[in-house]
Write an enzyme that holds these catalytic residues in place. Sequence first.
Site, PDB file in Angstrom:
ATOM      1  N   GLU A   1      75.901   2.396 -19.615  1.00  0.00           N
ATOM      2  CA  GLU A   1      76.971   3.327 -19.242  1.00  0.00           C
ATOM      3  C   GLU A   1      78.013   3.183 -20.337  1.00  0.00           C
ATOM      4  OE1 GLU A   1      78.730   2.693 -15.273  1.00  0.00           O
ATOM      5  OE2 GLU A   1      80.663   3.110 -16.214  1.00  0.00           O
TER       6      GLU A   1
ATOM      7  N   ARG B   1      86.414   5.146 -22.802  1.00  0.00           N
ATOM      8  CA  ARG B   1      87.693   4.470 -23.054  1.00  0.00           C
ATOM      9  C   ARG B   1      87.982   4.444 -24.535  1.00  0.00           C
ATOM     10  NH1 ARG B   1      86.429  -0.670 -19.084  1.00  0.00           N
ATOM     11  NH2 ARG B   1      85.424   0.745 -17.639  1.00  0.00           N
TER      12      ARG B   1
ATOM     13  N   THR C   1      83.930   5.902 -17.170  1.00  0.00           N
ATOM     14  CA  THR C   1      85.368   6.162 -17.319  1.00  0.00           C
ATOM     15  C   THR C   1      85.623   7.634 -17.651  1.00  0.00           C
ATOM     16  OG1 THR C   1      85.408   3.932 -18.326  1.00  0.00           O
ATOM     17  CG2 THR C   1      87.493   5.062 -18.122  1.00  0.00           C
TER      18      THR C   1
ATOM     19  N   LYS D   1      80.234   4.578  -6.821  1.00  0.00           N
ATOM     20  CA  LYS D   1      80.566   3.318  -7.477  1.00  0.00           C
ATOM     21  C   LYS D   1      81.517   2.566  -6.539  1.00  0.00           C
ATOM     22  CE  LYS D   1      83.185   1.988 -11.632  1.00  0.00           C
ATOM     23  NZ  LYS D   1      83.022   1.942 -13.098  1.00  0.00           N
TER      24      LYS D   1
HETATM   25  C1  3PG Z   1      83.531  -0.739 -15.175  1.00  0.00           C
HETATM   26  O1  3PG Z   1      84.151   0.239 -15.619  1.00  0.00           O
HETATM   27  O2  3PG Z   1      82.575  -0.598 -14.437  1.00  0.00           O
HETATM   28  C2  3PG Z   1      84.037  -2.088 -15.480  1.00  0.00           C
HETATM   29  O3  3PG Z   1      84.967  -2.081 -16.488  1.00  0.00           O
HETATM   30  C3  3PG Z   1      82.979  -3.087 -15.754  1.00  0.00           C
HETATM   31  O4  3PG Z   1      83.570  -4.243 -15.328  1.00  0.00           O
HETATM   32  P1  3PG Z   1      83.369  -5.654 -16.087  1.00  0.00           P
HETATM   33  O5  3PG Z   1      83.859  -5.446 -17.485  1.00  0.00           O
HETATM   34  O6  3PG Z   1      84.213  -6.605 -15.270  1.00  0.00           O
HETATM   35  O7  3PG Z   1      81.903  -5.967 -16.026  1.00  0.00           O
END
Ligand code: 3PG
Length: 212
Positions: free
Chosen positions: A41, A45, A69, A129
């Site tokens: 994914e 960002r 995101t 999610k």
């Molecule tokens: C996301 O957007 O799913 C998270 O930023 C992933 O979280 P993590 O960096 O704590 O694994």
Amino acid sequence: MNGIFERIRNAGIVPVVVIEDASAAADLSDALCEGGLPAAEVTFRTAAAAEAISIMKQRHPEMLIGAGTVLNGVQVDRAMQAGAEFIVSPGINPNTVRHCQQNEITVIPGTQTPSDMELAVELGLDTVKFFPAELSGGIAMIKACAEPFTGLSFMPSGGINASNAADYLAYDRIIAVGGSWMVKKDLISAGSFDTIRKLAGEAAQLVKDIRG
Ligand code: 3PG
């Protein structure tokens, strides 16, 4: 279940990628595929996200690649044009969800509360999610919410790593977990693709151990 959800469930763990420089995308996709975890994914960002998706998809057409995101319809369109196969957002924005539905795009919006989940159901979704998972009550919260929302499946992320992923994977209402632990930003920028390959391999093995 549509084909994308089936592929997400098969992956079990979806690496959440934050990539600053698209020139690392080819090596990153090689490392994930060679490690046995051909999924990502790629988060919007960074400005490099769309180009990175396009590079990874061309190099490994078999890879399951989503965009994360994603905050609005414009980003949905950019992600899909680049080759993304599904859309993930941190929260639930009905405009973004409807834009995806009108264009028959698989969308997995973020939820944290029963109200978010109720909105997801009203929008006709059956997979959400759960974010940020660990800070929001983790697997215990997901199990509590899964009781009333009998038709919902969950893709939790946020604070999930090699030491707690098994707790989530063992629950059948979780289609996959997302996490950045095998593709940390500093590993990508340092070019530590051997480490990424090894961590991806361990993550893939964890899915096999838990789900068979
Ligand atoms: C996301 O957007 O799913 C998270 O930023 C992933 O979280 P993590 O960096 O704590 O694994």
